[in-house]
Design an enzyme around this catalytic site. Structure first.
Site, PDB file in Angstrom:
ATOM      1  N   HIS A  53      37.752 132.310 -19.413  1.00 45.82           N
ATOM      2  CA  HIS A  53      37.844 132.561 -20.853  1.00 45.82           C
ATOM      3  C   HIS A  53      36.451 132.695 -21.442  1.00 45.82           C
ATOM      4  CE1 HIS A  53      37.739 128.171 -20.232  1.00 45.82           C
ATOM      5  NE2 HIS A  53      37.083 128.097 -21.384  1.00 45.82           N
ATOM      6  N   MET A  54      36.387 133.453 -22.523  1.00 52.91           N
ATOM      7  CA  MET A  54      35.152 133.590 -23.290  1.00 52.91           C
ATOM      8  C   MET A  54      35.401 133.026 -24.682  1.00 52.91           C
ATOM      9  SD  MET A  54      33.640 137.297 -22.206  1.00 52.91           S
ATOM     10  CE  MET A  54      34.717 138.129 -23.333  1.00 52.91           C
ATOM     11  N   HIS A  55      34.452 132.232 -25.147  1.00 50.39           N
ATOM     12  CA  HIS A  55      34.502 131.729 -26.522  1.00 50.39           C
ATOM     13  C   HIS A  55      33.797 132.753 -27.412  1.00 50.39           C
ATOM     14  CE1 HIS A  55      35.361 127.376 -25.393  1.00 50.39           C
ATOM     15  NE2 HIS A  55      34.902 127.837 -24.246  1.00 50.39           N
ATOM     16  N   VAL A  58      39.054 124.029 -19.032  1.00 56.45           N
ATOM     17  CA  VAL A  58      40.237 124.800 -18.625  1.00 56.45           C
ATOM     18  C   VAL A  58      39.810 125.804 -17.546  1.00 56.45           C
ATOM     19  CG1 VAL A  58      42.075 126.342 -19.396  1.00 56.45           C
ATOM     20  CG2 VAL A  58      41.241 124.523 -20.921  1.00 56.45           C
ATOM     21  N   ARG A  64      43.085 131.442 -31.409  1.00 53.86           N
ATOM     22  CA  ARG A  64      42.138 130.527 -32.058  1.00 53.86           C
ATOM     23  C   ARG A  64      42.041 129.224 -31.260  1.00 53.86           C
ATOM     24  NH1 ARG A  64      40.556 133.119 -36.445  1.00 53.86           N
ATOM     25  NH2 ARG A  64      42.052 134.596 -37.341  1.00 53.86           N
ATOM     26  N   ASP A  65      40.776 128.769 -31.068  1.00 53.07           N
ATOM     27  CA  ASP A  65      40.556 127.509 -30.367  1.00 53.07           C
ATOM     28  C   ASP A  65      41.161 126.363 -31.180  1.00 53.07           C
ATOM     29  OD1 ASP A  65      38.307 126.575 -27.999  1.00 53.07           O
ATOM     30  OD2 ASP A  65      39.090 125.035 -29.353  1.00 53.07           O
ATOM     31  N   ILE A  66      41.821 125.457 -30.485  1.00 53.45           N
ATOM     32  CA  ILE A  66      42.502 124.356 -31.165  1.00 53.45           C
ATOM     33  C   ILE A  66      41.496 123.352 -31.751  1.00 53.45           C
ATOM     34  CG2 ILE A  66      42.734 122.753 -29.207  1.00 53.45           C
ATOM     35  CD1 ILE A  66      45.722 122.489 -30.012  1.00 53.45           C
ATOM     36  N   ASN A 114      31.930 129.187 -20.025  1.00 50.79           N
ATOM     37  CA  ASN A 114      31.535 127.990 -19.286  1.00 50.79           C
ATOM     38  C   ASN A 114      32.158 128.025 -17.890  1.00 50.79           C
ATOM     39  OD1 ASN A 114      30.216 126.771 -21.578  1.00 50.79           O
ATOM     40  ND2 ASN A 114      32.226 126.237 -22.393  1.00 50.79           N
TER      41      ASN A 114
HETATM   42  P1  AMP Z   1      36.015 125.179 -21.893  1.00 53.26           P
HETATM   43  O1  AMP Z   1      35.272 123.888 -22.150  1.00 53.26           O
HETATM   44  O2  AMP Z   1      35.089 126.365 -21.836  1.00 53.26           O
HETATM   45  O3  AMP Z   1      36.920 125.081 -20.697  1.00 53.26           O
HETATM   46  O4  AMP Z   1      36.861 125.419 -23.191  1.00 53.26           O
HETATM   47  C1  AMP Z   1      38.237 125.213 -23.282  1.00 53.26           C
HETATM   48  C2  AMP Z   1      38.616 125.371 -24.732  1.00 53.26           C
HETATM   49  O5  AMP Z   1      40.021 125.459 -24.818  1.00 53.26           O
HETATM   50  C3  AMP Z   1      38.181 124.204 -25.626  1.00 53.26           C
HETATM   51  O6  AMP Z   1      37.311 124.694 -26.658  1.00 53.26           O
HETATM   52  C4  AMP Z   1      39.497 123.684 -26.199  1.00 53.26           C
HETATM   53  O7  AMP Z   1      39.376 123.258 -27.538  1.00 53.26           O
HETATM   54  C5  AMP Z   1      40.413 124.881 -26.046  1.00 53.26           C
HETATM   55  N1  AMP Z   1      41.841 124.590 -25.932  1.00 53.26           N
HETATM   56  C6  AMP Z   1      42.435 123.723 -25.081  1.00 53.26           C
HETATM   57  N2  AMP Z   1      43.773 123.739 -25.256  1.00 53.26           N
HETATM   58  C7  AMP Z   1      44.017 124.646 -26.227  1.00 53.26           C
HETATM   59  C8  AMP Z   1      45.197 125.125 -26.870  1.00 53.26           C
HETATM   60  N3  AMP Z   1      46.418 124.658 -26.537  1.00 53.26           N
HETATM   61  N4  AMP Z   1      45.091 126.057 -27.838  1.00 53.26           N
HETATM   62  C9  AMP Z   1      43.859 126.530 -28.195  1.00 53.26           C
HETATM   63  N5  AMP Z   1      42.708 126.126 -27.627  1.00 53.26           N
HETATM   64  C10 AMP Z   1      42.780 125.191 -26.658  1.00 53.26           C
END
Ligand code: AMP
Length: 113
Positions: A99-101, A95, A28-30, A86
């Site tokens: 990754h895929m949202h 990050v 789950r996204d934080i 992204n």
């Molecule tokens: P992006 O902008 O596509 O690189 O998305 C990175 C995502 O990672 C963001 O939606 C953050 O909220 C999420 N994120 C960063 N650190 C963590 C974490 N420790 N646990 C869960 N999600 C995270």
């Protein structure tokens, strides 16, 4: 290992992991942007699509299959869901681990902002 997503895969830092197998982890996204907001990532530290090798083709399929299964599991496959990836600063990537949202539980506008 200074990649936060690599550390989640290795369970060195806590995360709400909803799925994990030999190739894929989903958690789950934080900072959720929807009632369901899950990140689906390869366990291996892969970069952006444009730097991937042909040998990494199969893991991309595994990511998509896992996302679909999780959408079913989360109960959002009927109403609909969105997959977003992204790449780079214009897309808002933070990050650098591929990754895929997986987003669902509400309606989304199109085109995206
Ligand atoms: P992006 O902008 O596509 O690189 O998305 C990175 C995502 O990672 C963001 O939606 C953050 O909220 C999420 N994120 C960063 N650190 C963590 C974490 N420790 N646990 C869960 N999600 C995270």
């Amino acid at each position: 290992m200074d990649c936060i997503f690599c550390r989640i895969v290795a369970r060195e830092i806590p995360a709400g992991i909803v799925y994990q197998d030999e190739y894929v982890t989903a958690f789950r996204d934080i900072n959720p942007e929807a009632p369901v907001h899950i990140l689906v990532i390869p366990n291996a530290h892969l970069g952006a699509l444009h730097v991937l090798q042909a040998s990494e083709e199969s893991v991309l399929g595994k990511l998509c299959l896992a996302a679909g299964a999780i959408a079913q599991q989360e109960g959002i496959s009927g109403e609909g869901y969105r997959l977003v990836a992204n790449f780079g600063p214009d897309a808002g990537q933070v990050v650098p681990h591929l990754h895929m949202h997986l987003l669902g539980g509400r309606s989304f506008s199109w085109p995206p902002g």
